[in-house]
Motif scaffolding. Structure first.
Motif, mmCIF file in Angstrom:
data_model
loop_
_atom_site.group_PDB
_atom_site.id
_atom_site.type_symbol
_atom_site.label_atom_id
_atom_site.label_comp_id
_atom_site.label_asym_id
_atom_site.label_seq_id
_atom_site.Cartn_x
_atom_site.Cartn_y
_atom_site.Cartn_z
ATOM 1 N N UNK A 186 14.615 -16.487 -5.291
ATOM 2 C CA UNK A 186 14.293 -15.992 -6.622
ATOM 3 C C UNK A 186 15.586 -15.822 -7.419
ATOM 4 N N UNK A 187 15.446 -15.588 -8.722
ATOM 5 C CA UNK A 187 16.615 -15.348 -9.562
ATOM 6 C C UNK A 187 17.373 -14.120 -9.072
ATOM 7 N N UNK A 188 16.671 -13.091 -8.697
ATOM 8 C CA UNK A 188 17.314 -11.868 -8.215
ATOM 9 C C UNK A 188 18.122 -12.140 -6.957
ATOM 10 N N UNK A 189 17.570 -12.929 -6.040
ATOM 11 C CA UNK A 189 18.277 -13.248 -4.804
ATOM 12 C C UNK A 189 19.531 -14.070 -5.077
ATOM 13 N N UNK A 190 19.443 -14.990 -6.020
ATOM 14 C CA UNK A 190 20.597 -15.803 -6.364
ATOM 15 C C UNK A 190 21.686 -14.966 -7.031
ATOM 16 N N UNK A 191 21.283 -14.027 -7.873
ATOM 17 C CA UNK A 191 22.258 -13.160 -8.543
ATOM 18 C C UNK A 191 22.988 -12.273 -7.546
ATOM 19 N N UNK A 192 22.273 -11.834 -6.497
ATOM 20 C CA UNK A 192 22.873 -10.932 -5.520
ATOM 21 C C UNK A 192 24.033 -11.577 -4.780
#
Length: 277
Positions: A27-33
């Motif tokens: 997800x976008x959140x996982x990639x940002x992390x």
């Protein structure tokens, strides 16, 4: 090709591809992390990668999952690398290999390609035995209605089972069916051992979905093969087979002829050769 090379020229976008290569379906959140970048910056980079077809997305409810897509790099290899000697093409070849690796963390395969054709013609190529025999070497006996049985035929073998059925069939837009049955005859014909056959026979049946969308003057085809168990040997096999089959499909629709036998098209229905024991 300009969009692909421009997308790969940015270090941050290469890091995003590295992240997806290590663990697909984020997800976008996982990639940002995993990156020291603002969410908005990551979104912009992903938009560039999507525009270059290096990243495909699939929605699961409200969640948008991102997958690394090897099709543009396959196209670079097919249309450019053969013009140069192996040493001068080593960098692109290594990149192609890296992008084609299939991480097993999220058990599904996603692949997107753009074809110079029409939705009607692509649907025919996916369902008409006269087409599937040319680029796939397999045919499907069915009326393509939801719930109807499918009879696969390949190299003189017939694969038939009550659970081998059409799941969805919306002409020119979406087609989905369960994957074929693995038989002792199949394993013997293609050199798979008894241990492999026992493993795949014990797995739940997977499914493949073709999503067809008009994209300007081209048609966008997204193939999602999912429903696998973690560590599935079938997923490992089809992840190498699908790019070969889809490359031959694209070539057939755009030139009138499939890829030459033995160049990229696998003789097995969605299975890569190197998996044989």
């Amino acid at each position: 090709m300009d969009d692909v090379f421009k997308a790969l020229a940015d270090a941050s976008r290469r890091r995003l591809l590295d992240s997806l290569n290590a663990r697909d379906g984020q997800t976008l959140r996982e990639l940002c992390a995993g990156l020291d970048m603002a969410r908005q910056s990551v979104s912009k980079h992903l938009a560039v990668l999507e525009a270059a077809n290096l990243v495909s997305t699939v929605r699961r409810g409200r969640v948008k999952l991102h997958y690394l897509n090897a099709e543009p790099v396959n196209a670079i290899a097919d249309r450019w690398i053969r013009r140069y000697d192996r040493e001068r093409a080593r960098a692109l070849a290594d990149l192609k290999t890296a992008l084609e690796e299939s991480p097993m963390d999220r058990p599904e395969f996603v692949y997107t390609t753009y074809i110079d054709t029409t939705p009607e013609r692509l649907w025919q190529a996916l369902t008409d035995p006269a087409f599937t025999r040319r680029y796939w070497g397999a045919t499907f006996g069915t009326d393509w209605r939801t719930g109807s049985a499918m009879v696969w035929e390949q190299d003189g073998m017939t694969f038939e089972d009550p659970e081998q059925v059409v799941l969805e069939a919306e002409p020119y837009r979406r087609l989905s069916y369960t994957w074929h049955t693995f038989t002792p005859e199949f394993a013997h014909r293609y050199g798979f051992g008894e241990e492999w056959l026992a493993r795949v026979s014990g797995e739940r049946r997977s499914r493949v979905t073709f999503e067809i969308e008009q994209a300007g003057r081209q048609v966008r085809l997204t193939v999602v093969h999912d429903g696998f168990e973690p560590g599935s040997p079938v997923l490992e096999a089809v992840s190498g087979g699908w790019p070969q089959i889809l490359s031959s499909l694209k070539t057939l629709l755009e030139t009138g002829e499939p890829l030459p036998e033995g160049s990229t098209a696998s003789p097995r229905p969605g299975m890569r050769e190197s998996f044989a024991e």
